[in-house]
Design a protein around this motif. Sequence first.
Motif, PDB file in Angstrom:
ATOM      1  N   ILE B  40     -17.389  -2.520   1.796  1.00 45.20           N
ATOM      2  CA  ILE B  40     -17.990  -3.855   1.802  1.00 45.20           C
ATOM      3  C   ILE B  40     -18.047  -4.412   0.371  1.00 45.20           C
ATOM      4  N   SER B  41     -18.563  -3.598  -0.558  1.00 43.90           N
ATOM      5  CA  SER B  41     -18.761  -4.131  -1.904  1.00 43.90           C
ATOM      6  C   SER B  41     -17.446  -4.250  -2.678  1.00 43.90           C
ATOM      7  N   GLU B  42     -16.532  -3.305  -2.482  1.00 46.87           N
ATOM      8  CA  GLU B  42     -15.251  -3.399  -3.205  1.00 46.87           C
ATOM      9  C   GLU B  42     -14.454  -4.620  -2.750  1.00 46.87           C
ATOM     10  N   ILE B  43     -14.483  -4.902  -1.461  1.00 52.46           N
ATOM     11  CA  ILE B  43     -13.738  -6.072  -0.976  1.00 52.46           C
ATOM     12  C   ILE B  43     -14.411  -7.345  -1.500  1.00 52.46           C
ATOM     13  N   ARG B  44     -15.740  -7.352  -1.522  1.00 53.58           N
ATOM     14  CA  ARG B  44     -16.426  -8.539  -2.041  1.00 53.58           C
ATOM     15  C   ARG B  44     -16.059  -8.768  -3.513  1.00 53.58           C
ATOM     16  N   ILE B  74     -18.715 -17.055   2.113  1.00 51.01           N
ATOM     17  CA  ILE B  74     -18.303 -16.122   3.178  1.00 51.01           C
ATOM     18  C   ILE B  74     -18.531 -14.678   2.738  1.00 51.01           C
ATOM     19  N   PHE B  75     -18.083 -14.375   1.510  1.00 52.93           N
ATOM     20  CA  PHE B  75     -18.208 -12.995   1.019  1.00 52.93           C
ATOM     21  C   PHE B  75     -19.492 -12.839   0.193  1.00 52.93           C
ATOM     22  N   SER B  76     -20.556 -13.417   0.697  1.00 51.58           N
ATOM     23  CA  SER B  76     -21.832 -13.366  -0.028  1.00 51.58           C
ATOM     24  C   SER B  76     -22.467 -11.990   0.129  1.00 51.58           C
ATOM     25  N   GLU B  77     -23.404 -11.712  -0.769  1.00 55.86           N
ATOM     26  CA  GLU B  77     -24.115 -10.443  -0.690  1.00 55.86           C
ATOM     27  C   GLU B  77     -24.881 -10.343   0.635  1.00 55.86           C
ATOM     28  N   GLN B  78     -25.453 -11.469   1.054  1.00 54.15           N
ATOM     29  CA  GLN B  78     -26.228 -11.471   2.305  1.00 54.15           C
ATOM     30  C   GLN B  78     -25.354 -11.109   3.501  1.00 54.15           C
ATOM     31  N   ASN B  79     -24.170 -11.735   3.573  1.00 52.38           N
ATOM     32  CA  ASN B  79     -23.259 -11.410   4.684  1.00 52.38           C
ATOM     33  C   ASN B  79     -22.855  -9.942   4.643  1.00 52.38           C
ATOM     34  N   GLY B  80     -22.621  -9.430   3.435  1.00 46.83           N
ATOM     35  CA  GLY B  80     -22.255  -8.025   3.285  1.00 46.83           C
ATOM     36  C   GLY B  80     -23.363  -7.115   3.780  1.00 46.83           C
ATOM     37  N   GLU B  81     -24.591  -7.432   3.367  1.00 48.57           N
ATOM     38  CA  GLU B  81     -25.734  -6.607   3.777  1.00 48.57           C
ATOM     39  C   GLU B  81     -25.930  -6.647   5.289  1.00 48.57           C
ATOM     40  N   GLU B  82     -25.757  -7.830   5.861  1.00 53.51           N
ATOM     41  CA  GLU B  82     -25.914  -7.955   7.311  1.00 53.51           C
ATOM     42  C   GLU B  82     -24.911  -7.058   8.026  1.00 53.51           C
ATOM     43  N   ARG B  83     -23.692  -7.043   7.528  1.00 54.88           N
ATOM     44  CA  ARG B  83     -22.657  -6.220   8.170  1.00 54.88           C
ATOM     45  C   ARG B  83     -22.933  -4.733   7.970  1.00 54.88           C
ATOM     46  N   GLN B  84     -23.479  -4.386   6.802  1.00 51.22           N
ATOM     47  CA  GLN B  84     -23.776  -2.969   6.540  1.00 51.22           C
ATOM     48  C   GLN B  84     -24.825  -2.444   7.518  1.00 51.22           C
ATOM     49  N   ASN B  85     -25.691  -3.331   7.971  1.00 48.85           N
ATOM     50  CA  ASN B  85     -26.789  -2.899   8.833  1.00 48.85           C
ATOM     51  C   ASN B  85     -26.382  -2.698  10.285  1.00 48.85           C
ATOM     52  N   ILE B  86     -25.166  -3.005  10.610  1.00 46.52           N
ATOM     53  CA  ILE B  86     -24.735  -2.841  12.002  1.00 46.52           C
ATOM     54  C   ILE B  86     -24.206  -1.416  12.195  1.00 46.52           C
ATOM     55  N   SER B  87     -24.893  -0.661  13.061  1.00 44.03           N
ATOM     56  CA  SER B  87     -24.543   0.763  13.197  1.00 44.03           C
ATOM     57  C   SER B  87     -23.722   1.032  14.442  1.00 44.03           C
ATOM     58  N   SER B  88     -22.757   0.193  14.718  1.00 38.33           N
ATOM     59  CA  SER B  88     -22.025   0.369  15.976  1.00 38.33           C
ATOM     60  C   SER B  88     -20.630   0.971  15.775  1.00 38.33           C
TER      61      SER B  88
END
Lengths: 168, 378
Positions: B40-44, B74-88
């Motif tokens: 997530i962070s490297e792509i951002r 689009i590649f904001s820190e918030q969007n990144g964090e939201e995606r990190q929190n999805i455990s599916s």
Amino acid sequence: MRIVILEDYPERLVGTAEQLNDICPGCEVEVLCYDPQNDYGEKAEELRTKLLCNTITIVDYWNLEEKLDELYSDPDTLFLFDTDIDRGAVIEVFEYRINVRYALKKRDDADNQLYRIWFYTTVEHLKRAIERTFGEHVIVAGQNGASLSLDLEGCPTFVEALGLHQAV
Amino acid sequence: MQKLYYYTTTDTMSKILQNGNIWATNLDYMNDSREYLNGISEIRTLVTKSNITAKWFESKQKQKEYAECPIQEIFSEQNGEERQNISSRYTISFCRKKDLLSQWTTYAKESGVCLEMVFEPDKADEFLLYKKDQKDSEEREIPVERGLKEIYYFTEERIDAQKYQETAEKILTDLFGENADNLDSESLIERWAQISIFVKQYDFYQEEEMRLAFDTMKINSETGKQPRIGYRIDKHIMKPYLDVQCKNGWPITSVMVGPGNNQEVVYKSIKFFLDHAKIMSSALVTEEQWKEQIKNYLCYNKRISPFWKELEQNKGGSSKIIKSLYDRWKTFSLSSKEAVLTDIAEIIKQSEYCSDFENYYLTRSGIIAEKSSIPYIY
């Protein structure tokens, strides 16, 4: 008549209001901006002008249903819902999404009334989910650069609803 | 065909071979839990800060589109964090290298095994999952198609500039498309999250990993069914997993026993198991697959392969033993499987090649049992 678009990234609706006015001249377009990341503040008016829509309203999880009910009470209003507005929430089941839940409820309540919600998305796997869940109430969406491109005329139920409402 | 390797314990191997299933581990509970965060962070960083992205769009003649796209939002820190929190998200990892010491020590433990599997490159395979509340004895109700994808080893601080640039361009192509025309915010966020599954810290590059990924949220959207999640306990941690069955079994062709002080007896037991147990391998279903497997087994021997090639080209002059192996191989059919395997084993046993096959044995299941040549040093 009025067309309400529920979207979390309103910037990608550049051209959509114009597109709607082409097939439904004189229609009023209202954008419900769901929990946006940008704090539009004073820029909301700037965005409204850019999108060529009549109204922009910021909504969130807590007031979305109330706002939609208010708008839905006018039978001369049609709704276009973006499918992926709950992206930050851990929602593994498609039917649990806030917009999907609302639409299913309205469809069940419809009885003899016309059901007036259509879905669109550009996310591949969600396309299958909306087709499976809402069948003919799906509008094919593509992308034109950073903007959304909706195949409104390719959705017979939407075209039919437009015709009916324009005739009112 | 692409050969990939799965390092594991003999206990897990027996389940994979008998039930055709592998457990896909939840990405949040991998050995390195920072894996997904790295992606997530490297792509951002790549998309929002590196000038490689602007140059890449320029090379595609899409500067205007790039300028108009709200990349920072689009590649904001918030969007990144939201995606990190999805455990599916769940994954199964394979290595492109056979007999690799680091893999033996990490995944296979002492005298563990390395399963060789053959996949068709760039082709999605069919997998079956249990639906929520289904029992083990029931037929799995959720079919999904997934393809293997290579891991990008990508950490700006740890990688040399040229390698960074090369990998960055591959990631940008995955993200924005070959012609840089996928610029819709919703699709970009989705792809950012998906590609991050396949981006790992550079320090792991020696693993040469390929990965299969399953996202329960996506599976629910695609099929309308919710997959069953199991839990295995590891050091008091309840690690969620998905039980993934490969249709007709995983395409296993060989089992190699790793280094260990009891390697010999483990090897012996695995030969016995593969000779007697009813196993599943989608690489050993048709007559063609079996013939290919037997041919590969025999031609692995460098003293045999040149002569075999001559026989295939209808040239004479081959040794009598190789000719008899070849003739017996040609008569193979699924109904004569047992007899042909017995004859081939007998011919080898009585030949000068006998010692060559001591640590390389074609079992009755069609799967080859072999031993690692790495000395036992730990």
